[in-house]
Design a protein around this motif. Structure first.
Motif, PDB file in Angstrom:
ATOM      1  N   UNK A  67       0.925  -1.294   0.055  1.00 42.25           N
ATOM      2  CA  UNK A  67       0.031   0.297   0.063  1.00 42.25           C
ATOM      3  C   UNK A  67       0.725   1.309  -0.029  1.00 42.25           C
ATOM      4  N   UNK A  68       2.220   1.197   0.083  1.00 37.96           N
ATOM      5  CA  UNK A  68       3.059   2.127   0.072  1.00 37.96           C
ATOM      6  C   UNK A  68       3.535   2.753  -1.264  1.00 37.96           C
ATOM      7  N   UNK A  69       3.414   1.748  -2.189  1.00 40.53           N
ATOM      8  CA  UNK A  69       3.796   1.931  -3.701  1.00 40.53           C
ATOM      9  C   UNK A  69       2.500   2.620  -4.522  1.00 40.53           C
ATOM     10  N   UNK A  70       3.195   3.587  -5.400  1.00 38.01           N
ATOM     11  CA  UNK A  70       2.347   4.274  -6.576  1.00 38.01           C
ATOM     12  C   UNK A  70       3.422   4.659  -7.551  1.00 38.01           C
ATOM     13  N   UNK A  71       2.623   5.149  -8.543  1.00 38.09           N
ATOM     14  CA  UNK A  71       3.621   5.649  -9.755  1.00 38.09           C
ATOM     15  C   UNK A  71       4.373   6.738  -9.477  1.00 38.09           C
ATOM     16  N   UNK A  72       3.997   7.578  -8.430  1.00 39.63           N
ATOM     17  CA  UNK A  72       4.774   8.797  -8.248  1.00 39.63           C
ATOM     18  C   UNK A  72       6.052   8.365  -7.900  1.00 39.63           C
ATOM     19  N   UNK A  73       6.436   7.229  -7.299  1.00 39.49           N
ATOM     20  CA  UNK A  73       7.646   6.984  -6.788  1.00 39.49           C
ATOM     21  C   UNK A  73       8.659   6.739  -7.785  1.00 39.49           C
ATOM     22  N   UNK A  74       8.253   6.271  -8.787  1.00 37.50           N
ATOM     23  CA  UNK A  74       9.019   5.987  -9.919  1.00 37.50           C
ATOM     24  C   UNK A  74       8.961   6.908 -11.214  1.00 37.50           C
ATOM     25  N   UNK A  75       8.511   8.305 -10.793  1.00 41.21           N
ATOM     26  CA  UNK A  75       8.509   9.377 -11.609  1.00 41.21           C
ATOM     27  C   UNK A  75       9.835   9.526 -12.456  1.00 41.21           C
ATOM     28  N   UNK A  76      10.744  10.035 -11.355  1.00 36.73           N
ATOM     29  CA  UNK A  76      12.137  10.376 -11.652  1.00 36.73           C
ATOM     30  C   UNK A  76      13.096   9.763 -10.769  1.00 36.73           C
ATOM     31  N   UNK A  77      14.474   9.816 -11.277  1.00 35.39           N
ATOM     32  CA  UNK A  77      15.421   9.298 -10.283  1.00 35.39           C
ATOM     33  C   UNK A  77      15.471   9.943  -8.931  1.00 35.39           C
ATOM     34  N   UNK A  78      15.201  11.154  -8.817  1.00 36.75           N
ATOM     35  CA  UNK A  78      14.954  12.000  -7.527  1.00 36.75           C
ATOM     36  C   UNK A  78      13.833  11.203  -6.664  1.00 36.75           C
ATOM     37  N   UNK A  79      12.870  11.194  -7.224  1.00 35.62           N
ATOM     38  CA  UNK A  79      11.682  10.442  -6.484  1.00 35.62           C
ATOM     39  C   UNK A  79      11.808   9.349  -6.037  1.00 35.62           C
ATOM     40  N   UNK A  80      12.437   8.520  -6.815  1.00 34.36           N
ATOM     41  CA  UNK A  80      12.914   7.030  -6.238  1.00 34.36           C
ATOM     42  C   UNK A  80      13.823   7.172  -5.107  1.00 34.36           C
ATOM     43  N   UNK A  81      15.082   7.984  -5.311  1.00 36.31           N
ATOM     44  CA  UNK A  81      16.076   8.139  -4.409  1.00 36.31           C
ATOM     45  C   UNK A  81      15.349   8.755  -3.189  1.00 36.31           C
ATOM     46  N   UNK A  82      14.511   9.661  -3.081  1.00 32.17           N
ATOM     47  CA  UNK A  82      13.961  10.178  -1.954  1.00 32.17           C
ATOM     48  C   UNK A  82      13.020   8.984  -1.235  1.00 32.17           C
ATOM     49  N   UNK A  83      12.326   8.228  -2.006  1.00 33.28           N
ATOM     50  CA  UNK A  83      11.475   6.987  -1.397  1.00 33.28           C
ATOM     51  C   UNK A  83      12.347   6.257  -0.507  1.00 33.28           C
ATOM     52  N   UNK A  84      13.422   5.917  -1.228  1.00 31.32           N
ATOM     53  CA  UNK A  84      14.310   4.737  -0.661  1.00 31.32           C
ATOM     54  C   UNK A  84      15.094   5.523   0.493  1.00 31.32           C
ATOM     55  N   UNK A  85      15.470   6.586   0.585  1.00 35.01           N
ATOM     56  CA  UNK A  85      16.240   7.551   1.711  1.00 35.01           C
ATOM     57  C   UNK A  85      15.237   7.469   2.688  1.00 35.01           C
ATOM     58  N   UNK A  86      13.886   7.673   2.579  1.00 34.92           N
ATOM     59  CA  UNK A  86      12.799   7.745   3.596  1.00 34.92           C
ATOM     60  C   UNK A  86      12.517   6.487   4.304  1.00 34.92           C
TER      61      UNK A  86
END
Length: 81
Positions: free
Chosen positions: A60-79
């Protein structure tokens, strides 16, 4: 090693980009821009990130916004770390 470098390395490995990910920036678009990143690759990518970086993600934490850009993916991982 930085989260950004880890994410780029894992992206490159999982998607078999043969080093292309090394030129990606935080602004590089992912989902819809990289043909190799389809729905099955998203699952493989998440699994690799979890296993190699030592965190877990609930469905339930996964949505397409996470994979929009490298930055959004990195921010997700960092969190998660």
């Amino acid at each position: 090693m930085s989260i950004n470098n880890d994410v780029l390395r894992i992206l490159d490995e999982v998607l078999s980009l043969n080093g292309r990910a090394s030129s990606f920036t935080r602004e590089t678009h992912l989902l819809g821009a990289i043909p190799e990143l389809d729905s099955m690759a998203v699952v493989s990518l998440l699994t690799a990130l979890e296993e190699q970086l030592g965190f877990s993600v609930n469905d339930d934490e996964i949505d397409g916004d996470i994979f929009a850009t490298v930055g959004s993916l990195c921010d997700f991982v960092d969190a998660r770390l």
